[in-house]
Design an enzyme around this catalytic site. Sequence first.
Site, PDB file in Angstrom:
ATOM      1  N   ALA A   1      -0.964  -5.721  -2.645  1.00 21.63           N
ATOM      2  CA  ALA A   1      -1.974  -4.641  -2.658  1.00 21.63           C
ATOM      3  C   ALA A   1      -3.318  -5.055  -1.667  1.00 21.63           C
ATOM      4  O   ALA A   1      -3.580  -4.171  -0.955  1.00 21.63           O
ATOM      5  CB  ALA A   1      -2.535  -4.779  -4.200  1.00 21.63           C
TER       6      ALA A   1
ATOM      7  N   GLN B   1      10.591 -11.408  -2.133  1.00 22.62           N
ATOM      8  CA  GLN B   1       9.233 -11.695  -1.581  1.00 22.62           C
ATOM      9  C   GLN B   1       9.151 -13.229  -2.268  1.00 22.62           C
ATOM     10  O   GLN B   1       8.466 -14.030  -1.752  1.00 22.62           O
ATOM     11  CB  GLN B   1       7.986 -10.924  -2.367  1.00 22.62           C
ATOM     12  CG  GLN B   1       8.069  -9.551  -1.790  1.00 22.62           C
ATOM     13  CD  GLN B   1       8.848  -8.463  -2.536  1.00 22.62           C
ATOM     14  OE1 GLN B   1       9.696  -8.832  -3.304  1.00 22.62           O
ATOM     15  NE2 GLN B   1       8.109  -7.287  -2.523  1.00 22.62           N
TER      16      GLN B   1
ATOM     17  N   ASP C   1      -0.636  -4.934  -8.566  1.00 22.22           N
ATOM     18  CA  ASP C   1      -0.772  -3.624  -7.677  1.00 22.22           C
ATOM     19  C   ASP C   1      -1.861  -2.681  -8.361  1.00 22.22           C
ATOM     20  O   ASP C   1      -2.641  -1.866  -7.537  1.00 22.22           O
ATOM     21  CB  ASP C   1       0.271  -2.909  -7.233  1.00 22.22           C
ATOM     22  CG  ASP C   1       1.017  -3.885  -6.444  1.00 22.22           C
ATOM     23  OD1 ASP C   1       1.796  -4.868  -6.712  1.00 22.22           O
ATOM     24  OD2 ASP C   1       1.063  -3.577  -5.001  1.00 22.22           O
TER      25      ASP C   1
ATOM     26  N   LYS D   1       4.995  -6.151  -9.438  1.00 24.63           N
ATOM     27  CA  LYS D   1       6.305  -5.909  -8.823  1.00 24.63           C
ATOM     28  C   LYS D   1       7.478  -5.852  -9.908  1.00 24.63           C
ATOM     29  O   LYS D   1       7.417  -6.470 -11.185  1.00 24.63           O
ATOM     30  CB  LYS D   1       6.474  -7.266  -8.145  1.00 24.63           C
ATOM     31  CG  LYS D   1       7.922  -7.415  -7.575  1.00 24.63           C
ATOM     32  CD  LYS D   1       8.310  -6.210  -6.730  1.00 24.63           C
ATOM     33  CE  LYS D   1       7.503  -5.808  -5.511  1.00 24.63           C
ATOM     34  NZ  LYS D   1       7.660  -4.516  -4.932  1.00 24.63           N
TER      35      LYS D   1
END
Length: 353
Positions: free
Chosen positions: A55, A203, A244, A255
């Site tokens: 973000a 990630q 986010d 996520k």
Amino acid sequence: MTSSGQRQKVETLRWQGGRLEMIDQRVLPAEFQYLTYHGAADTAEGIRSMVVRGAPAIGCAAAYGVAMEAQQLRSLEPPAFTSALNHAIEILAASRPTAVNLFWALKRMRAKWDSLQAHATGDIADALLQEAHEVLAEDIRINRKMGAFGAELLADGARVLTHCNAGALATAGHGTALGVIRSAVEAGKRISVIADETRPFLQGARLTAWEMVQEDIPVTLITDNMAGFMMSQGEVDAVVVGTDRVAANGDVANKIGTYMVAVLARRHNIPFYVACPLSTIDMSIADGHGIPIEERDAHEVTGFRDAQWAAHGVKVRNPAFDVTPAELVTGLITEKGLVFAPDRNKLAALFAA
Ligand code: MRU
């Protein structure tokens, strides 16, 4: 480009020779390379394709997208400048929907522009570039403040589970969740990290693991479905994740898979912390139901890069984020301090303070 075996200073975005350069996070850790960006359209594509992700980093990229576009338009007459720059902002706003930092950064750039309406277009362009530099520098300062507050929550020897990558790569530097871990380590605490792999874009496996290995912070990689077992074995002392978008009532979008971790943490009485700069809190959205959840391409689920392992023709869902209800959040870690058991009143008070 250099091999992943070498230590790299993580400068996710950098201003080099009048252009924005961003680490290509799609190919880490196999390759470490910067890609160069020139304006709003290519920067928007870099955000959409996740060359840059996380973000706060998306917010920084968007600010530079506006600034670079303004530089390209600087010799236009005001009406043409205004129309083209408005269009550029629209292109950037359409790149990804969930991380509110994108819209926060665009709003901030527009406010700067609005404050300079009477000025020459070249002066506006220069001021917007300065503002983008400030968004970047400020992000690192904020992460350091959150790190200091969050480090207090982690005991010496803590084993901290994290999901996705909320590290230096997801920000201008230091990181939010990984910033808390870095600050605790800097304070002399022996912290070890358990990194969820983070399907489907990996990630955790690719980015969090790489960042921690680079700095010799002990890290153990698990697949997402191992988190419950690890907790049941008493191998997790705390969870720290990024976010986010946080709604006004404290519901947290992060996520996909974060909600699952939060439920498990509550089941096992493990504190669940969310590192969250104020730019990620969206007071205009009452609760998590109003947070737009990005649905990404099916090929991220059916395989990775060129490999496909799922049956051809299968139907796929790929929501990139989920929402953890505020009741499962032990505390938010912000640059203004800790907010335990977040709710509407506490978040409103945070902005008023
Ligand atoms: O899809 P991504 O990789 O952009 O998602 C990123 C996350 O979910 C992070 O946890 C979040 O942005 C916090 S970043 C400091």
